[in-house]
Write an enzyme that holds these catalytic residues in place. Structure first.
Site, PDB file in Angstrom:
ATOM      1  CG  LEU A  95      45.206  41.760  43.395  1.00 51.43           C
ATOM      2  CD1 LEU A  95      43.968  42.454  43.933  1.00 51.43           C
ATOM      3  CD2 LEU A  95      46.412  42.066  44.280  1.00 51.43           C
TER       4      LEU A  95
ATOM      5  CD  GLU B 230      45.636  33.559  36.630  1.00 48.90           C
ATOM      6  OE1 GLU B 230      45.043  33.100  35.629  1.00 48.90           O
ATOM      7  OE2 GLU B 230      46.868  33.592  36.755  1.00 48.90           O
TER       8      GLU B 230
ATOM      9  CB  SER C 243      36.764  34.862  37.929  1.00 50.03           C
ATOM     10  OG  SER C 243      36.920  34.465  39.279  1.00 50.03           O
TER      11      SER C 243
ATOM     12  CB  VAL D 291      40.931  39.204  41.522  1.00 52.09           C
ATOM     13  CG1 VAL D 291      40.792  40.577  42.173  1.00 52.09           C
ATOM     14  CG2 VAL D 291      39.645  38.406  41.700  1.00 52.09           C
TER      15      VAL D 291
ATOM     16  CG  ASP E  85      32.803  28.350  46.956  1.00 50.55           C
ATOM     17  OD1 ASP E  85      33.231  27.389  47.638  1.00 50.55           O
ATOM     18  OD2 ASP E  85      33.492  28.907  46.079  1.00 50.55           O
TER      19      ASP E  85
END
Length: 324
Positions: free
Chosen positions: A34, A36, A40, A42, A164
């Site tokens: 989904l 990057e 990390s 997803v 954030d």
């Protein structure tokens, strides 16, 4: 072998090669990537027995400190229960980070899957046709984001700052309700910067009091995080600056400083100057612009707290409803 047979083998090969992950007794099959980021990625995953889809966040840890940051994120999600803050379904660690032997570990976080994606995705699609949101929808979404932020800032025993906040860190439900995610930083609401720490920041140090600068997106970052004054206090009002940028994006599809970045100009100088440009042909009133400017005050001591923002937003909503 005919084309149909070859096609079936290719498809079967793809199915067989799909990654399968076991997390605390539940098995998940990876369907697709989904997104990057720098720290990390997803994946969309499906729980084998229920066929229910989830978002699996993987955080690669290169050190013990990275593992602590990942564990901190997990701990925050376990504590926080609010309709506009993402829920942690399950989590685990695999491997162990060790710099000496160049080993890494990975944190796995099972999170709800939102088909609409993020607020950033949604606004990007609307921007193609300059399809502005209705001001009532904007203020409803914005108010819910404010309520989630208030929950963090008022959290006991230790208030939390997101650090954030941006449109890419706000998911959207099917009903267009915003859900905050990515609480990945050392989130102490308030810390004091000494002369030494300010000098270190100016010399290129990327961390003060556990705060990792590179984890805060530049075009949503508060001025005091670009230029750290000696003996200053940095508190939760860094989030209020970011909140102002989010409201601007709800109106005009992106942060005012995304526009600066895309031109190739200095985001640092633009943020510190505090100059905000509003399009001349904008379909929004000066009152909405004033709400943005209320939050985008360069001096953090002059910037409002979240309760002040909610009060001003409520007043604006009431004014608009009375006009209608």
């Amino acid at each position: 072998m005919n084309a149909l047979g070859l096609s079936m083998i290719v498809k079967m090969g793809c199915i067989c090669s799909r990654e399968s992950i076991n997390i605390n007794g539940s098995r998940y099959t990876v369907k697709e990537r989904l997104g990057e980021g720098g720290f990390s990625c997803v994946d969309l995953v499906e729980e084998t027995s229920t066929k229910k889809k989830y978002a699996l966040k993987r955080i690669t840890c290169h050190s013990i400190d990275d593992q602590k940051v990942a564990m901190q994120e997990i701990n925050y999600y376990m504590k926080l229960r609010h309709p506009n803050i993402i829920e942690l379904i399950d989590s685990t660690f695999k491997g162990s980070a060790d710099i000496v032997v160049q080993a890494t570990s990975e944190a796995y976080l099972v999170l709800p899957y939102y088909k609409r994606g993020t607020l950033h995705d949604y606004l990007t699609l609307r921007s193609f046709n300059k399809n502005h949101l209705d001001v009532n929808d904007i203020l409803r979404i914005f108010t819910e984001i404010c309520q989630a932020l208030k929950f963090l800032h008022d959290f006991t025993p230790d208030p939390i700052a997101h650090r954030d906040l941006k449109t890419a860190n706000v998911c959207l439900t099917e009903n267009m309700d915003p859900v905050l995610m990515d609480l990945v930083i050392k989130n102490s609401c308030r810390f004091l910067c000494s002369c030494k720490s300010a000098d270190l920041w100016g010399a290129g140090c990327s961390e003060i009091a556990g705060y990792r600068l590179e984890r805060c997106s530049m075009t949503y970052r508060a001025p005091e995080l670009f230029h750290v004054e000696s003996y200053c206090v940095i508190d939760q009002r860094t989030d209020i600056w970011s909140l102002g940028c989010v409201l601007y994006a709800l109106l005009y599809f992106k942060s005012p400083f995304d526009i600066v970045y895309e031109r190739g100009d200095s985001v640092n100088l633009a943020v510190i100057s505090g100059t905000i440009y509003f399009p001349q042909d904008a379909p929004f009133s000066d009152d909405v612009h004033e709400l943005i400017l209320f939050m985008l005050r360069v001096n953090p001591t002059e910037r409002p707290f979240i309760d002040d923002v909610i009060a001003k937003t409520t007043s604006l909503k009431n004014k608009i409803e009375n006009v209608v």
